[in-house]
Write a protein that holds these residues in place. Sequence first.
Motif, short mmCIF file in Angstrom:
data_model
loop_
_atom_site.label_atom_id
_atom_site.label_comp_id
_atom_site.label_asym_id
_atom_site.label_seq_id
_atom_site.Cartn_x
_atom_site.Cartn_y
_atom_site.Cartn_z
N GLU A 8 57.73 22.68 52.92
CA GLU A 8 56.91 21.70 52.41
C GLU A 8 57.16 21.11 51.03
O GLU A 8 56.93 19.95 50.78
N ARG A 9 57.73 21.85 50.08
CA ARG A 9 58.03 21.58 48.97
C ARG A 9 58.82 19.92 48.98
O ARG A 9 58.65 19.22 48.35
N LEU A 389 49.52 14.03 50.46
CA LEU A 389 48.43 15.02 51.00
C LEU A 389 48.51 14.63 52.63
O LEU A 389 48.63 15.50 53.30
N SER A 390 48.91 13.56 52.85
CA SER A 390 48.92 13.17 54.33
C SER A 390 50.08 13.78 55.16
O SER A 390 49.97 14.22 56.29
N ALA A 391 51.21 13.66 54.56
CA ALA A 391 52.36 14.28 55.20
C ALA A 391 52.10 15.63 55.34
O ALA A 391 52.39 16.33 56.31
N HIS A 395 52.03 17.61 58.68
CA HIS A 395 52.91 18.63 58.95
C HIS A 395 52.28 20.19 59.59
O HIS A 395 52.69 20.63 60.35
N ARG A 396 50.98 20.36 58.74
CA ARG A 396 50.38 21.48 58.96
C ARG A 396 49.43 21.48 60.36
O ARG A 396 49.68 22.37 61.22
N GLY A 400 53.87 23.16 61.38
CA GLY A 400 55.00 23.29 60.46
C GLY A 400 54.51 24.24 59.43
O GLY A 400 53.57 24.66 59.21
N ASN A 401 55.69 24.90 59.04
CA ASN A 401 55.42 25.94 57.83
C ASN A 401 56.74 25.96 56.85
O ASN A 401 57.43 25.05 56.85
#
Length: 401
Positions: A8-9, A389-391, A395-396, A400-401
């Motif tokens: 995520e980073r 924020l949207s990405a 993802h979540r 995604g993790n």
Amino acid sequence: MQQLSATERDLVGRFNAGAMLSQVQAWSAVNTGTRNLDGLARQWDLLADAFSDLPGEIRKVEPARVTAIAADGREEEVGHGAHFVLSVRPQAARRYLLTGHMDTVFPATHAFQQQRWLDDETLNGPGVADMKGGIAVILAALAAFETSVAAGNVGYDVMINSDEETGSLASAALIAELARGKAAALTYEPSALPDGTLAGARAGSGNFSLIVTGRSAHAGRNPQDGRNAIVAAADLALRLKHMETATLSVNPARIDGGSANNVVPDHAVLRFNIRPRAVTDADRFAVALRGLIAEIEREHEVSIHLHGGLSRPPKPLDPPAEALFGLVRDCGAALGQPIRWQSSGGVCDGNNIAALGVPVVDTMGVRGGAIHSPDEFLIVSSLAERAALSALVLHRLSGGN
């Protein structure tokens, strides 16, 4: 940032704020007032070029037929621009809808056409917040999301319509078609407040025209033979205002018609807007309006034709919507962006989407303010901020993790 995984980073660190700003400035320089069909066509081409970097198919969707009532009471067709649709992985079992609009409230003849910097962080210009900044956020967020392994398991549609500012009448069927079956939707209106606060529950909206036909007569020789349409329309306006409640606002906005001072006017058009907080409010009003029209016709001996209706259903916050808001809040917290929401009397395409049972957050666009005025502004740092924020939300949402 401690709540972000390494994946995520990497995902939220992919944004080129300068490139996003350049896009917004180029798009803002094109006048796209809802009735400026040439400007909307130029904007459509710019969007097609920009979104071509994403996978999927781009479609130009022609507007649905829309009519309006002219000042003389005639029903006439109103032209609209084409809508933009990008479809990515249409066969995926889980799909999302992201929506925006290319039109603004500033016609080609409006004085507000230029951009200027209010300070190092704040850009003033037509549509920079509402919502060409929001479109830039959609594009950047999806470009980042496509780098996520989770993206390959889901699909999405992007719809950018040409008529949101006038109620989306020429795109309502398209919105409904694209929203059906979606797991979630995000709409990119600017934040409800410059601090990033989202709009939660929304009132609905309906626009109406009442065409009143009376009978002309000489105002001096035989006024008793006339049936004054202006007086009937004024009576309608007053009684409509008295129909307001704590959960339903009514705004009589304009009366067209009249004649020379020595003629009893036989024609008038009353235009008004309602904002119901719940579907039951809208239903009760519809019944009461029919009764009011019958009363005015009888008492003033006129005939009345009704045009228009409820175009934006009320949008309550149901449990699925609350869950989506909660995900957005959690993603914001992970990014160091405090997120809260509040009810709004304003309306947007999120109303239409929610009416189909699809959870939607409809203020995922930039932070800014003073929209629909020459003071409209964009807080430039919010471009990359809201794209991240949207990405992360996408993802979540996709596991995604």
